[in-house]
Write a protein that holds these residues in place. Structure first.
Motif, PDB file in Angstrom:
ATOM      1  N   HIS A 169      23.750  49.468  54.167  1.00  0.00           N
ATOM      2  CA  HIS A 169      23.115  49.383  52.849  1.00  0.00           C
ATOM      3  C   HIS A 169      23.926  50.157  51.808  1.00  0.00           C
ATOM      4  O   HIS A 169      24.063  49.715  50.663  1.00  0.00           O
ATOM      5  N   ASP A 170      24.462  51.333  52.203  1.00  0.00           N
ATOM      6  CA  ASP A 170      25.360  52.066  51.300  1.00  0.00           C
ATOM      7  C   ASP A 170      26.528  51.180  50.881  1.00  0.00           C
ATOM      8  O   ASP A 170      26.877  51.099  49.699  1.00  0.00           O
ATOM      9  N   ALA A 171      27.145  50.545  51.870  1.00  0.00           N
ATOM     10  CA  ALA A 171      28.349  49.751  51.618  1.00  0.00           C
ATOM     11  C   ALA A 171      28.087  48.639  50.617  1.00  0.00           C
ATOM     12  O   ALA A 171      28.881  48.418  49.684  1.00  0.00           O
ATOM     13  N   VAL A 172      26.990  47.921  50.788  1.00  0.00           N
ATOM     14  CA  VAL A 172      26.679  46.806  49.897  1.00  0.00           C
ATOM     15  C   VAL A 172      26.327  47.315  48.502  1.00  0.00           C
ATOM     16  O   VAL A 172      26.744  46.736  47.488  1.00  0.00           O
ATOM     17  N   ALA A 173      25.576  48.409  48.430  1.00  0.00           N
ATOM     18  CA  ALA A 173      25.227  48.982  47.126  1.00  0.00           C
ATOM     19  C   ALA A 173      26.483  49.418  46.372  1.00  0.00           C
ATOM     20  O   ALA A 173      26.602  49.195  45.157  1.00  0.00           O
ATOM     21  N   TYR A 174      27.423  50.029  47.065  1.00  0.00           N
ATOM     22  CA  TYR A 174      28.660  50.458  46.412  1.00  0.00           C
ATOM     23  C   TYR A 174      29.501  49.266  45.971  1.00  0.00           C
ATOM     24  O   TYR A 174      30.115  49.290  44.901  1.00  0.00           O
ATOM     25  N   ALA A 175      29.536  48.226  46.790  1.00  0.00           N
ATOM     26  CA  ALA A 175      30.302  47.037  46.408  1.00  0.00           C
ATOM     27  C   ALA A 175      29.730  46.417  45.133  1.00  0.00           C
ATOM     28  O   ALA A 175      30.479  46.029  44.222  1.00  0.00           O
ATOM     29  N   ASP A 176      28.409  46.324  45.068  1.00  0.00           N
ATOM     30  CA  ASP A 176      27.779  45.795  43.858  1.00  0.00           C
ATOM     31  C   ASP A 176      28.139  46.655  42.647  1.00  0.00           C
ATOM     32  O   ASP A 176      28.464  46.133  41.567  1.00  0.00           O
ATOM     33  N   ALA A 177      28.075  47.967  42.802  1.00  0.00           N
ATOM     34  CA  ALA A 177      28.342  48.866  41.688  1.00  0.00           C
ATOM     35  C   ALA A 177      29.807  48.824  41.266  1.00  0.00           C
ATOM     36  O   ALA A 177      30.125  48.811  40.070  1.00  0.00           O
ATOM     37  N   LEU A 178      30.715  48.798  42.233  1.00  0.00           N
ATOM     38  CA  LEU A 178      32.140  48.764  41.903  1.00  0.00           C
ATOM     39  C   LEU A 178      32.530  47.435  41.269  1.00  0.00           C
ATOM     40  O   LEU A 178      33.406  47.385  40.406  1.00  0.00           O
ATOM     41  N   ALA A 179      31.874  46.356  41.676  1.00  0.00           N
ATOM     42  CA  ALA A 179      32.129  45.063  41.034  1.00  0.00           C
ATOM     43  C   ALA A 179      31.674  45.111  39.584  1.00  0.00           C
ATOM     44  O   ALA A 179      32.350  44.600  38.682  1.00  0.00           O
ATOM     45  N   ALA A 180      30.529  45.738  39.334  1.00  0.00           N
ATOM     46  CA  ALA A 180      30.060  45.888  37.953  1.00  0.00           C
ATOM     47  C   ALA A 180      31.012  46.756  37.157  1.00  0.00           C
ATOM     48  O   ALA A 180      31.308  46.485  35.987  1.00  0.00           O
ATOM     49  N   ASP A 181      31.536  47.810  37.801  1.00  0.00           N
ATOM     50  CA  ASP A 181      32.498  48.682  37.132  1.00  0.00           C
ATOM     51  C   ASP A 181      33.783  47.927  36.800  1.00  0.00           C
ATOM     52  O   ASP A 181      34.357  48.091  35.720  1.00  0.00           O
ATOM     53  N   ALA A 182      34.219  47.066  37.731  1.00  0.00           N
ATOM     54  CA  ALA A 182      35.441  46.308  37.492  1.00  0.00           C
ATOM     55  C   ALA A 182      35.281  45.383  36.292  1.00  0.00           C
ATOM     56  O   ALA A 182      36.210  45.197  35.502  1.00  0.00           O
ATOM     57  N   LEU A 183      34.091  44.806  36.119  1.00  0.00           N
ATOM     58  CA  LEU A 183      33.842  43.924  34.984  1.00  0.00           C
ATOM     59  C   LEU A 183      33.736  44.706  33.687  1.00  0.00           C
ATOM     60  O   LEU A 183      34.144  44.233  32.627  1.00  0.00           O
ATOM     61  N   THR A 191      26.383  65.635  47.668  1.00  0.00           N
ATOM     62  CA  THR A 191      26.530  64.547  46.709  1.00  0.00           C
ATOM     63  C   THR A 191      27.190  63.382  47.416  1.00  0.00           C
ATOM     64  O   THR A 191      27.990  63.581  48.328  1.00  0.00           O
ATOM     65  N   PHE A 192      26.850  62.168  47.046  1.00  0.00           N
ATOM     66  CA  PHE A 192      27.504  60.994  47.631  1.00  0.00           C
ATOM     67  C   PHE A 192      28.665  60.522  46.769  1.00  0.00           C
ATOM     68  O   PHE A 192      29.362  59.576  47.146  1.00  0.00           O
ATOM     69  N   ARG A 193      28.854  61.152  45.622  1.00  0.00           N
ATOM     70  CA  ARG A 193      29.976  60.786  44.756  1.00  0.00           C
ATOM     71  C   ARG A 193      30.638  62.037  44.221  1.00  0.00           C
ATOM     72  O   ARG A 193      29.979  62.940  43.706  1.00  0.00           O
ATOM     73  N   SER A 194      31.940  62.103  44.374  1.00  0.00           N
ATOM     74  CA  SER A 194      32.734  63.168  43.777  1.00  0.00           C
ATOM     75  C   SER A 194      33.902  62.524  43.067  1.00  0.00           C
ATOM     76  O   SER A 194      34.844  62.039  43.709  1.00  0.00           O
ATOM     77  N   GLY A 195      33.806  62.426  41.744  1.00  0.00           N
ATOM     78  CA  GLY A 195      34.855  61.748  40.994  1.00  0.00           C
ATOM     79  C   GLY A 195      34.947  60.296  41.373  1.00  0.00           C
ATOM     80  O   GLY A 195      33.991  59.534  41.244  1.00  0.00           O
ATOM     81  N   ARG A 196      36.079  59.908  41.890  1.00  0.00           N
ATOM     82  CA  ARG A 196      36.329  58.511  42.262  1.00  0.00           C
ATOM     83  C   ARG A 196      36.174  58.273  43.759  1.00  0.00           C
ATOM     84  O   ARG A 196      36.657  57.266  44.280  1.00  0.00           O
ATOM     85  N   VAL A 197      35.488  59.164  44.434  1.00  0.00           N
ATOM     86  CA  VAL A 197      35.245  59.024  45.872  1.00  0.00           C
ATOM     87  C   VAL A 197      33.750  58.867  46.111  1.00  0.00           C
ATOM     88  O   VAL A 197      32.934  59.622  45.580  1.00  0.00           O
ATOM     89  N   LEU A 198      33.392  57.870  46.923  1.00  0.00           N
ATOM     90  CA  LEU A 198      32.011  57.623  47.321  1.00  0.00           C
ATOM     91  C   LEU A 198      31.890  57.840  48.825  1.00  0.00           C
ATOM     92  O   LEU A 198      32.712  57.314  49.598  1.00  0.00           O
ATOM     93  N   LEU A 199      30.890  58.599  49.245  1.00  0.00           N
ATOM     94  CA  LEU A 199      30.636  58.823  50.667  1.00  0.00           C
ATOM     95  C   LEU A 199      29.623  57.809  51.168  1.00  0.00           C
ATOM     96  O   LEU A 199      28.598  57.576  50.521  1.00  0.00           O
ATOM     97  N   ALA A 200      29.884  57.227  52.339  1.00  0.00           N
ATOM     98  CA  ALA A 200      29.023  56.175  52.888  1.00  0.00           C
ATOM     99  C   ALA A 200      28.814  56.386  54.382  1.00  0.00           C
ATOM    100  O   ALA A 200      29.652  56.959  55.083  1.00  0.00           O
ATOM    101  N   GLY A 201      27.687  55.877  54.884  1.00  0.00           N
ATOM    102  CA  GLY A 201      27.430  55.929  56.317  1.00  0.00           C
ATOM    103  C   GLY A 201      27.388  57.356  56.826  1.00  0.00           C
ATOM    104  O   GLY A 201      26.897  58.271  56.158  1.00  0.00           O
ATOM    105  N   ASP A 202      27.909  57.572  58.026  1.00  0.00           N
ATOM    106  CA  ASP A 202      27.848  58.893  58.656  1.00  0.00           C
ATOM    107  C   ASP A 202      28.623  59.947  57.878  1.00  0.00           C
ATOM    108  O   ASP A 202      28.367  61.144  58.048  1.00  0.00           O
TER     109      ASP A 202
END
Length: 419
Positions: A297-311, A268-279
């Motif tokens: 690409h992982d990094a940018v996708a997560y930033a977009d998602a976390l920004a949406a979550d923050a809003l 899984t790339f997400r476990s609770g509040r942790v996101l796994l990215a890159g290697d």
């Protein structure tokens, strides 16, 4: 305001930090080393990665320090040049119809400077050993007891990720029987090999190779049989390099290294509040230059998602923010992977991003990179001949060239999924 802790100050972690900081999210990057890594395995930036870095305001600086590669070539050890792929075929698909050749160690200082300019905190000598989570926060800990807590944590701490291991997330896949030897040389390879592009994939059943140019060197990648010790491989390196091209004297090699190569994807790339990215989330062989690019690409996708979550998230001062759990039908909090999950509606964008990035890693990055390896090292003469003929046909047909490049450049992997 959402706080994000990032483990790892490589290209993936620092890209995530910059993308988040530009979206107004406070970030703290924790790096195990005393400074940025000088290691430069990854060196190819594909068109969609350049677009992402351009959106972050740093593509121009990267290009100034790198080399533009408008084409790449397929070669055969015996036949020489087989086909040249011209990325100009992607002119209607991207504003960067080319690759950029530049070592990742030249990118990370650019990212670091921009992260700090925006107020992001980067702490060196801070090796994350484990993480602990609650319903509303995640804490990164070192082995000596230091702690930092945030709303979310992005683990970009490499293939041996301590964060992933702390979470107990399986990292399944395979290890190739060969190791890979990379030699950096100052030899003038175009003078020795006609029709050489900045990136060249050379087919052969035994001595397949990759020849690629960086701003400072040409790099030659060769396979090393599993039974050959590293010392023997390095001692025999010059003889093998002379099979690539013979200058009539020993090759001038500035640096050489040998490493094992894996194809693995986290369960899984997400476990609770942790996101796994890159290697930390996925590793693959370097044939095609997909690893670092997919991590960015992982990094940018997560930033977009976390920004949406923050809003979307309620204020940290409200009762709702202290109860960010997911109720089941009977009102009991549901858990996944042993960790209580944020409530529905709060982290949907994060969940979607992590799930999609894992699908791309499995269905695209792993598939394409392994196909590249299998075709370059194929031993069946008929299969080899058929593939070389196919490459010639693709290069001769503009429509097929574009379709092929959309996939090899990773543009296709980022296009909207069918509804």
């Amino acid at each position: 305001m959402t706080d994000v802790v990032i483990a790892g100050a490589g290209p993936v972690g620092l890209t995530a930090a910059l993308a988040l900081a530009q979206r107004g999210i406070e970030v703290t990057v924790l790096e195990a080393g005393d400074g940025l890594a000088a290691e430069s395995r990854a060196s190819t930036f594909h068109p969609p990665t350049l677009e992402m870095l351009d959106d972050l305001g740093i593509a121009g600086t990267l290009m100034d320090r790198g080399l533009t590669a408008p084409t790449f070539a397929y070669r055969d050890r015996v036949e020489g040049l087989v086909a040249t792929m011209d990325l100009a075929a992607l002119a209607d698909d991207t504003r960067f119809p080319f690759r950029v050749q530049c070592e990742q160690s030249k990118l990370t200082p650019i990212l670091l400077a921009h992260v700090r300019r925006l107020g992001g905190r980067v702490r060196f000598g801070w090796p994350v050993a484990a993480v602990d989570q609650t319903d509303v926060a995640v804490t990164a800990r070192t082995a000596d007891g230091r702690e930092i807590t945030g709303d979310w944590l992005i683990a970009a701490d490499g293939a041996h990720s301590a964060v992933r291991r702390s979470l107990g997330v399986p990292f399944e896949g395979l290890t190739y029987p060969e190791r890979f030897l990379v030699a950096s040389t100052v030899e003038d390879l175009p003078a020795m090999l006609s029709g050489l592009a900045e990136v060249n994939y050379v087919f052969d059943p035994v001595e397949w190779s990759v020849l690629l140019r960086t701003p400072d060197h040409w790099r030659v990648l060769l396979p090393v049989a599993d039974e050959v010790p590293d010392e023997a491989a390095l001692a025999g390196m010059d003889a093998r390099l002379r099979l690539v091209a013979d200058p009539g004297r020993p090759w001038r090699v500035a640096h050489a290294s040998i490493y094992r190569v894996h194809q693995r994807v986290a369960a899984t790339f997400r476990s609770g509040r942790v996101l796994l990215a890159g290697d930390a989330a996925h590793v693959n062989n370097p044939l095609g230059g997909l690893g670092m690019n997919s991590g960015i690409h992982d990094a940018v996708a997560y930033a977009d998602a976390l920004a949406a979550d923050a809003l979307a998230s309620p204020s940290a001062d409200t009762d709702a923010s202290r109860d960010r759990t997911r109720p089941s039908d009977d009102g009991v909090t549901q858990a996944r992977d042993g960790v209580t999950q944020p409530r529905d509606g709060v982290a949907e964008a994060v969940e979607r991003a992590a799930a999609r990035r894992r699908r791309i890693a499995l269905e695209f990055v792993q598939t394409v990179s392994h196909q590249n390896y299998a075709r370059m090292s194929a031993t069946d003469p008929d299969a080899r001949r058929a593939h070389l003929d196919e490459l010639r046909a693709i290069a001769a047909d503009p429509a097929r060239t574009r379709a092929y490049l959309l996939r090899s450049s990773m543009i296709a992997s980022l296009r909207p999924e069918p509804v």
